[in-house]
Design a protein around this motif. Structure first.
Motif, PDB file in Angstrom:
ATOM      1  N   ASP A 197      24.371  48.065 -17.419  1.00  0.00           N
ATOM      2  CA  ASP A 197      24.907  49.428 -17.394  1.00  0.00           C
ATOM      3  C   ASP A 197      25.476  49.784 -18.764  1.00  0.00           C
ATOM      4  O   ASP A 197      25.286  50.910 -19.270  1.00  0.00           O
ATOM      5  N   LYS A 198      26.186  48.860 -19.371  1.00  0.00           N
ATOM      6  CA  LYS A 198      26.811  49.091 -20.673  1.00  0.00           C
ATOM      7  C   LYS A 198      25.767  49.317 -21.758  1.00  0.00           C
ATOM      8  O   LYS A 198      25.889  50.215 -22.607  1.00  0.00           O
ATOM      9  N   ALA A 199      24.686  48.484 -21.742  1.00  0.00           N
ATOM     10  CA  ALA A 199      23.627  48.605 -22.750  1.00  0.00           C
ATOM     11  C   ALA A 199      22.858  49.894 -22.567  1.00  0.00           C
ATOM     12  O   ALA A 199      22.450  50.548 -23.541  1.00  0.00           O
ATOM     13  N   THR A 200      22.698  50.320 -21.295  1.00  0.00           N
ATOM     14  CA  THR A 200      21.969  51.566 -21.026  1.00  0.00           C
ATOM     15  C   THR A 200      22.765  52.757 -21.566  1.00  0.00           C
ATOM     16  O   THR A 200      22.200  53.674 -22.170  1.00  0.00           O
ATOM     17  N   ALA A 201      24.083  52.716 -21.366  1.00  0.00           N
ATOM     18  CA  ALA A 201      24.936  53.815 -21.832  1.00  0.00           C
ATOM     19  C   ALA A 201      24.948  53.909 -23.347  1.00  0.00           C
ATOM     20  O   ALA A 201      25.001  55.003 -23.911  1.00  0.00           O
ATOM     21  N   SER A 202      24.854  52.770 -24.018  1.00  0.00           N
ATOM     22  CA  SER A 202      24.890  52.778 -25.484  1.00  0.00           C
ATOM     23  C   SER A 202      23.515  52.956 -26.102  1.00  0.00           C
ATOM     24  O   SER A 202      23.375  53.109 -27.319  1.00  0.00           O
ATOM     25  N   GLY A 203      22.489  52.889 -25.258  1.00  0.00           N
ATOM     26  CA  GLY A 203      21.121  53.072 -25.778  1.00  0.00           C
ATOM     27  C   GLY A 203      20.589  51.862 -26.534  1.00  0.00           C
ATOM     28  O   GLY A 203      19.650  51.997 -27.333  1.00  0.00           O
ATOM     29  N   ASN A 204      21.146  50.672 -26.276  1.00  0.00           N
ATOM     30  CA  ASN A 204      20.672  49.452 -26.965  1.00  0.00           C
ATOM     31  C   ASN A 204      19.505  48.877 -26.158  1.00  0.00           C
ATOM     32  O   ASN A 204      19.678  48.196 -25.147  1.00  0.00           O
ATOM     33  N   ALA A 205      18.286  49.155 -26.615  1.00  0.00           N
ATOM     34  CA  ALA A 205      17.076  48.776 -25.871  1.00  0.00           C
ATOM     35  C   ALA A 205      16.923  47.247 -25.756  1.00  0.00           C
ATOM     36  O   ALA A 205      16.495  46.734 -24.714  1.00  0.00           O
ATOM     37  N   ARG A 206      17.249  46.515 -26.829  1.00  0.00           N
ATOM     38  CA  ARG A 206      17.063  45.062 -26.791  1.00  0.00           C
ATOM     39  C   ARG A 206      17.977  44.438 -25.741  1.00  0.00           C
ATOM     40  O   ARG A 206      17.554  43.593 -24.944  1.00  0.00           O
TER      41      ARG A 206
END
Length: 461
Positions: A424-433
């Motif tokens: 969820d956190k990576a999706t919100a920040s847009g970090n694809a890797r």
């Protein structure tokens, strides 16, 4: 030169190669002074006339001359006939010398003329002092060339001999080296044969000089002697070991014959004696080998005792097997009952029923030998299936195993929740890797969770 000299001249030996008529003339010349002394009394129809040729002449007074490179020289006196006859006679002597040179040349060019040096020296002396008319200098020149040819032949033979000796030395050194290597071999039969073959090979190689040949032969003989001593010692030791083995096997044969004649008081005696024979066989194999003839005789006795015992045992067992057929029929009925317990649905009831079957099985008693393995194997299959069912039930109800399964499920659920937050956190920040890594981690743990939940479910059935 005196009138009598012609009878003792060195050229007289040329008569051997001359024709018969020349021999006759030589006989006249051999008469020496007697012939020449009688010459003045011979009446001739006409006065003597000088006879001359390219290489000499006979003067009217009988004096004989030959032409050489250094000039004309007197070689004799002819009184046995006309100067013409004398010229023919001395020319024939030359022909005899030339024939000898021809023969020597043919021999030299043919077989090499190994004894040519002496022949050339002797013939050179005969031609140099010859009382003959002809081109003596040409014959001497031919002899010089023949001498050169003979020297070349001698040099070639010497070189060939040296090469032959070098090759022979190398071959004999090789034979000796192989023999010295074989001296340490323990392949007694094949090595002995090879050493004998090497002796034959040695004999086929030309001899070297005495010292070298003796040194190599002494090494060769020493290697053969060393091998012979080792082989003799080996077989002496082997004979001693065979004597010991003979004693051991004689004892074993006596034991076997005693066992074969031992009384059988009860059925168990057969099994005990059979085991004793198996022990004897094991000791027989470890006892070593006696001499072949002795070994064979002892084995015949041992085997006879063994075969006699087992033949008697088998006859007794066959007799008893006839009374075991009824037992076999009863046990076959028990096998049918046992197989009806499978598959195991009620473990407690199956174990109780199997115990009863086993007790009845023992009460029935033995079955014929040829059926024992099969019938007992069928019962063991049922026993194994019940045991496996019991083991599976124990694993299913094991509290410790269930607690471990529950802990695994909880651990995987917590791990999935953790990675879900990271996703969820990576999706919100847009970090694809990081999104990809978190999704992969969640997918793997959900798969492991399904397996853990299935294992846990086994404990709740």
């Amino acid at each position: 030169m005196s009138d009598g000299e012609q009878a003792t001249t060195p050229a007289a030996d040329a008569v051997e190669a001359a024709p018969a008529e020349i021999a006759a003339s030589a006989a006249v010349e051999a008469a020496g002074p007697a012939v020449e002394a009688a010459a003045p009394a011979v009446e001739t129809a006409s006065p003597a006339v000088e006879a001359a040729g390219p290489w000499g002449r006979v003067a009217a007074d009988g004096t004989v001359y030959v032409r050489r490179a250094d000039g004309e020289r007197e070689i004799g006196n002819w009184a046995a006939g006309t100067p013409a006859e004398g010229l023919t006679f001395y020319q024939t002597r030359y022909d005899g010398l030339k024939t000898k040179v021809d023969l020597l040349e043919r021999r030299l060019r043919g077989d090499g003329g190994k004894d040519s040096a002496g022949s050339i020296l002797e013939l050179r002396g005969a031609i140099t002092d010859a009382h003959a008319i002809g081109d003596l200098d040409a014959l001497l020149k031919r002899l010089e060339k023949l001498d050169e040819l003979a020297e070349q032949r001698r040099a070639a033979r010497k070189e060939a001999r040296a090469k032959e000796l070098t090759e022979a030395a190398g071959r004999k050194e090789s034979i000796v080296a192989e023999a010295e290597q074989l001296a340490e071999s323990a392949q007694w039969k094949s090595t002995g044969e090879r050493l004998r073959a090497l002796v034959d090979e040695w004999k086929a190689v030309p001899r070297l000089d005495r010292k070298s040949d003796d040194e190599l032969w002494n090494r060769f003989a020493a290697a053969r002697s060393a091998f012979a001593k080792r082989r003799k010692a080996h077989f002496a030791e082997l004979d001693a070991e065979r004597d010991v083995a003979k004693g051991r096997k004689e004892e074993l044969v006596e034991e076997a014959e005693e066992l074969a004649n031992a009384p059988i008081n009860q059925p168990s005696d057969w099994a005990e004696i059979a085991q004793a024979f198996r022990d004897l066989m094991a000791r027989w194999k470890k006892a070593g080998h006696a001499q072949r003839e002795v070994e064979d005789k002892l084995w015949v006795r041992f085997k006879a005792a063994q075969d006699g015992f087992f033949a008697a045992r088998n006859a007794d067992l066959d007799k008893r097997d006839a009374g075991f057929k009824e037992n076999l029929a009863k046990k076959q009925e028990l096998v049918v009952e046992a197989q009806a317990l499978l598959p195991v649905t009620d473990l407690k009831a199956a174990k109780t029923a199997l115990r009863g079957l086993q007790e009845r099985w023992e009460e029935i008693g033995p079955v014929p030998r040829d059926a024992k393995s099969k019938i007992e194997g069928q019962l063991r299959d049922v026993e194994r299936a019940v045991s496996e069912a019991e083991q599976a039930e124990w694993q299913r109800t094991n509290p410790e195993a269930r607690a471990r399964a529950e802990a695994t499920v909880r651990q995987l659920e917590v791990s999935i929740e953790k990675f879900q937050k990271e996703l969820d956190k990576a999706t919100a920040s847009g970090n694809a890797r990081k999104v990809a890594d978190a999704e992969a981690a969640i997918a793997a743990r959900r798969e492991w969770l399904e397996q853990a939940q299935a294992a846990l479910a086994e404990f709740t059935r």
